[in-house]
Design a protein around this motif. Structure first.
Motif, mmCIF file in Angstrom:
data_model
loop_
_atom_site.group_PDB
_atom_site.id
_atom_site.type_symbol
_atom_site.label_atom_id
_atom_site.label_comp_id
_atom_site.label_asym_id
_atom_site.label_seq_id
_atom_site.Cartn_x
_atom_site.Cartn_y
_atom_site.Cartn_z
ATOM 1 N N TRP A 392 21.211 -33.687 49.590
ATOM 2 C CA TRP A 392 20.947 -34.518 48.417
ATOM 3 C C TRP A 392 19.553 -35.139 48.408
ATOM 4 O O TRP A 392 19.327 -36.165 47.754
ATOM 5 C CB TRP A 392 22.030 -35.600 48.269
ATOM 6 C CG TRP A 392 23.399 -35.010 48.233
ATOM 7 C CD1 TRP A 392 23.860 -34.082 47.336
ATOM 8 C CD2 TRP A 392 24.482 -35.246 49.139
ATOM 9 N NE1 TRP A 392 25.154 -33.733 47.627
ATOM 10 C CE2 TRP A 392 25.578 -34.434 48.728
ATOM 11 C CE3 TRP A 392 24.656 -36.071 50.245
ATOM 12 C CZ2 TRP A 392 26.797 -34.426 49.386
ATOM 13 C CZ3 TRP A 392 25.872 -36.066 50.901
ATOM 14 C CH2 TRP A 392 26.923 -35.260 50.480
ATOM 15 N N THR A 393 18.642 -34.524 49.092
ATOM 16 C CA THR A 393 17.246 -34.966 49.067
ATOM 17 C C THR A 393 16.366 -33.837 49.585
ATOM 18 O O THR A 393 16.783 -33.129 50.518
ATOM 19 C CB THR A 393 17.041 -36.237 49.912
ATOM 20 O OG1 THR A 393 15.689 -36.689 49.761
ATOM 21 C CG2 THR A 393 17.322 -36.003 51.384
ATOM 22 N N PRO A 394 15.182 -33.623 48.987
ATOM 23 C CA PRO A 394 14.699 -34.248 47.751
ATOM 24 C C PRO A 394 15.406 -33.648 46.536
ATOM 25 O O PRO A 394 15.994 -32.572 46.636
ATOM 26 C CB PRO A 394 13.214 -33.904 47.754
ATOM 27 C CG PRO A 394 13.142 -32.603 48.506
ATOM 28 C CD PRO A 394 14.198 -32.686 49.573
ATOM 29 N N VAL A 422 15.011 -38.923 57.117
ATOM 30 C CA VAL A 422 14.837 -40.340 56.774
ATOM 31 C C VAL A 422 16.057 -40.861 56.029
ATOM 32 O O VAL A 422 16.623 -41.910 56.354
ATOM 33 C CB VAL A 422 13.564 -40.533 55.923
ATOM 34 C CG1 VAL A 422 13.449 -41.987 55.439
ATOM 35 C CG2 VAL A 422 12.330 -40.145 56.726
ATOM 36 N N VAL A 423 16.497 -40.123 55.012
ATOM 37 C CA VAL A 423 17.597 -40.575 54.155
ATOM 38 C C VAL A 423 18.887 -40.756 54.952
ATOM 39 O O VAL A 423 19.615 -41.738 54.772
ATOM 40 C CB VAL A 423 17.812 -39.580 53.004
ATOM 41 C CG1 VAL A 423 19.108 -39.896 52.252
ATOM 42 C CG2 VAL A 423 16.619 -39.604 52.061
ATOM 43 N N TRP A 424 19.163 -39.821 55.871
ATOM 44 C CA TRP A 424 20.458 -39.825 56.552
ATOM 45 C C TRP A 424 20.563 -40.875 57.658
ATOM 46 O O TRP A 424 21.560 -40.948 58.360
ATOM 47 C CB TRP A 424 20.772 -38.421 57.076
ATOM 48 C CG TRP A 424 21.305 -37.566 55.965
ATOM 49 C CD1 TRP A 424 20.607 -37.075 54.905
ATOM 50 C CD2 TRP A 424 22.650 -37.157 55.759
ATOM 51 N NE1 TRP A 424 21.430 -36.372 54.058
ATOM 52 C CE2 TRP A 424 22.693 -36.402 54.564
ATOM 53 C CE3 TRP A 424 23.829 -37.336 56.484
ATOM 54 C CZ2 TRP A 424 23.865 -35.845 54.074
ATOM 55 C CZ3 TRP A 424 25.002 -36.758 55.997
ATOM 56 C CH2 TRP A 424 25.011 -36.032 54.808
ATOM 57 N N GLN A 425 19.559 -41.712 57.801
ATOM 58 C CA GLN A 425 19.678 -42.859 58.690
ATOM 59 C C GLN A 425 20.500 -43.982 58.064
ATOM 60 O O GLN A 425 20.940 -44.899 58.755
ATOM 61 C CB GLN A 425 18.289 -43.387 59.064
ATOM 62 C CG GLN A 425 17.458 -42.407 59.868
ATOM 63 C CD GLN A 425 16.060 -42.922 60.146
ATOM 64 O OE1 GLN A 425 15.817 -44.126 60.167
ATOM 65 N NE2 GLN A 425 15.121 -42.015 60.369
ATOM 66 N N SER A 426 20.712 -43.907 56.744
ATOM 67 C CA SER A 426 21.452 -44.942 56.019
ATOM 68 C C SER A 426 22.529 -44.324 55.147
ATOM 69 O O SER A 426 22.210 -43.618 54.177
ATOM 70 C CB SER A 426 20.484 -45.741 55.132
ATOM 71 O OG SER A 426 21.189 -46.530 54.193
#
Length: 528
Positions: A392-394, A422-426
């Motif tokens: 789901w990114t980018p 980066v995104v999957w840290q949250s």
């Protein structure tokens, strides 16, 4: 060295429970495997036999830990434990997703690292067992007395069912349990295979003449559109659902202004979090295909599919799978699609968006330009929209339809998003972007319909499965939205008895069917 060896063997033996529970309290257990292996190594006088037993015990302990880790990964992604019979091909597909998201070099490096860690673990456990056997062998009598006392203690703990962590008995036997579970899976798989074969063989629709198939859709182009990971959580009961709901309500208004009608409900998918082809085959065959084994079984038969029904009734058939990079053999041998489109034969020259090699808008633009917007025989197509696929990114964004071209207009867009690492840290960030991916996919669908405004188009739009647990949450159901869209009121009237709700946004009170029920009800509704 003795302490380190004891800790290594102990942790290896209790590792499956530790992985399964995720709690360090799972270390407070007494593993039977340690006792049995050490007693065997103490009693056996032959060095080569001791080495063989140490290696075998190490392999079993490490294998049990690996299976526990796979169970944990599969539960967190596809909502079920790893299947030792049919799950290996799913691992290959999972590696493909990682490769698309992290790059082939990064995925290969990760695979090599995991392999090295497994080998190192087996060597470390085997060496530790042999060291302990030598130390305890020097005090054989005392060691056997101690082992007998610990075994008696293990039996008592097993009888009383003592647990420090729920579901993890203090009297541990994780490797033995894993081996027994594997044998049981093989037996259940054999029984399931026989039952499924009988179900697949019984199909009255395959015997209907062409004149009795899909008469209510004559002259229509019919698109079965699977929206990747479009689950109930996208439209109900989550912080990100409000954005998706807003897009669906706006879409309803736009479609109504152009003369479209829609009816929506929910289907219970046969899969969760991934393995989309199980859902596709369930919808197409009218069989509950919830494992790779069943998929392999049914696709090796002549089961009558929806695409077969349309082809028999005179439609030209097509599949568009933008995640594929080469011909799809089952698309020809089982679904009998006359034309197959994939990422390599649609003229796309733009960038990939992680897993999604082709943005959904380009998929629609190509279909309109080369299939729907030119003189053609009635078309039935199965279309996969993949922009809402994990990670789901980018994400892409819509561009003017006359600017789509060969897709190079999207070149700057991937750099506008964050990388998966980066995104999957949250988890909250992952959920937010998941919602935005569904907004983009549904927005591109509405824009396509209202821009090209085809009066002879009928769409069946549905999700293939709920997104992974990181988005759906633990214990989420398998429900996905489904809608039928048409400008022709007679098409909508045919399904009046279904009691599906108007619009693209089904409410919590909307009907819920199993996905395998759809084929027969659809063929009945649009039959003579």
């Amino acid at each position: 060295m003795t302490v380190l060896s004891a800790v290594t063997v102990f942790v290896a033996a209790v590792a499956p429970g530790l992985i399964d529970s995720g709690s360090p309290l799972a270390l407070a257990r007494l593993p039977l495997e340690c006792l049995l292996a050490l007693v065997a190594l103490i009693l056996l006088p032959w060095r080569w036999v001791r080495r063989a037993i140490a290696v075998l015990a190490a392999v079993l302990l490490v294998a049990a830990a690996i299976l526990a880790a796979l169970d944990r990964v599969f539960l967190s992604t596809v909502g079920r434990p790893f299947d030792v019979v049919s799950g290996w091909s799913e691992l290959v597909d999972g590696y493909g997703v990682v490769s698309d998201s992290a790059g082939s070099l990064g995925a290969l490096a990760l695979l090599v690292l995991i392999g090295l860690l497994i080998v190192a673990a087996v060597v470390a456990v085997a060496a530790s067992l042999l060291h302990l056997a030598r130390v305890l062998g020097r005090r054989r009598r005392a060691s056997l007395i101690g082992a007998s006392v610990l075994t008696a203690g293990w039996l008592v703990l097993a009888l009383v069912g003592a647990q420090v962590v729920a579901g993890e008995p203090v009297a541990a036997a994780d490797s033995i349990t894993a081996a027994a579970s594997t044998v049981a899976q093989v037996e259940v798989s054999a029984r399931d295979r026989a039952v499924f074969d009988r179900s697949a063989a019984s199909d009255p629709y395959s015997r209907l003449p062409a004149s009795d198939l899909l008469t209510g859709l004559k002259g229509k182009d019919v698109l079965v559109v699977f929206v990747e990971s479009y689950g109930q959580v996208a439209v109900q009961g989550t912080p990100f659902a409000s954005g998706v709901d807003s897009v669906l309500r706006s879409g309803d208004a736009e479609l109504a202004a152009h003369g479209y009608s829609e009816r929506s409900a929910f289907l219970t998918s046969s899969t969760f979090g991934g393995i989309s082809w199980l859902a596709h085959s369930t919808l197409q065959t009218g069989l509950w295909v919830d494992s790779q084994q069943k998929y392999d079984q049914v696709t090796a038969t002549t089961r009558f599919t929806l695409s077969d029904a349309f082809r028999k009734a005179g439609w030209r058939t097509l599949s568009d799978v933008p995640s594929d990079t080469r011909p799809w053999s089952i698309g020809s041998s089982f679904y009998h699609f006359g034309t197959q489109l994939n990422a390599k034969n649609v003229g796309y020259r733009g960038p990939a968006f992680s897993y999604a090699r082709v943005p959904d808008q380009y998929t629609w633009a190509y279909l309109q330009k080369h299939e729907l917007g030119v003189p053609h025989a009635p078309l039935m197509a199965e279309i996969d929209l993949v922009s809402s696929h994990t990670p789901w990114t980018p994400l892409p964004r819509l561009v003017p339809w006359d600017a789509v071209g060969d897709g190079s207009v999207y070149d700057p867009q991937p750099a506008e998003g964050l990388p998966p690492s980066v995104v999957w840290q949250s988890p909250q960030h992952v959920q937010q972007l998941y919602g935005q991916s569904i907004e983009y996919t549904m927005g591109s669908l509405f824009s396509f319909l209202t821009t090209f405004d085809d009066p002879d188009l009928v769409l069946v739009v549905l999700g293939d499965h709920q997104p992974a647990t990181v988005v759906s949450g633990v214990g989420a159901n398998h429900q996905v939205p489904i809608s039928i869209i048409s400008k022709d009121p007679t098409v909508i009237d045919r399904i009046g008895s279904w009691k599906w709700e108007p619009g693209m946004l089904p409410s919590p009170r909307a009907p819920v069917w199993r996905m395998d029920a759809f084929r027969d009800r659809f063929l009945a509704a649009y039959g003579p």
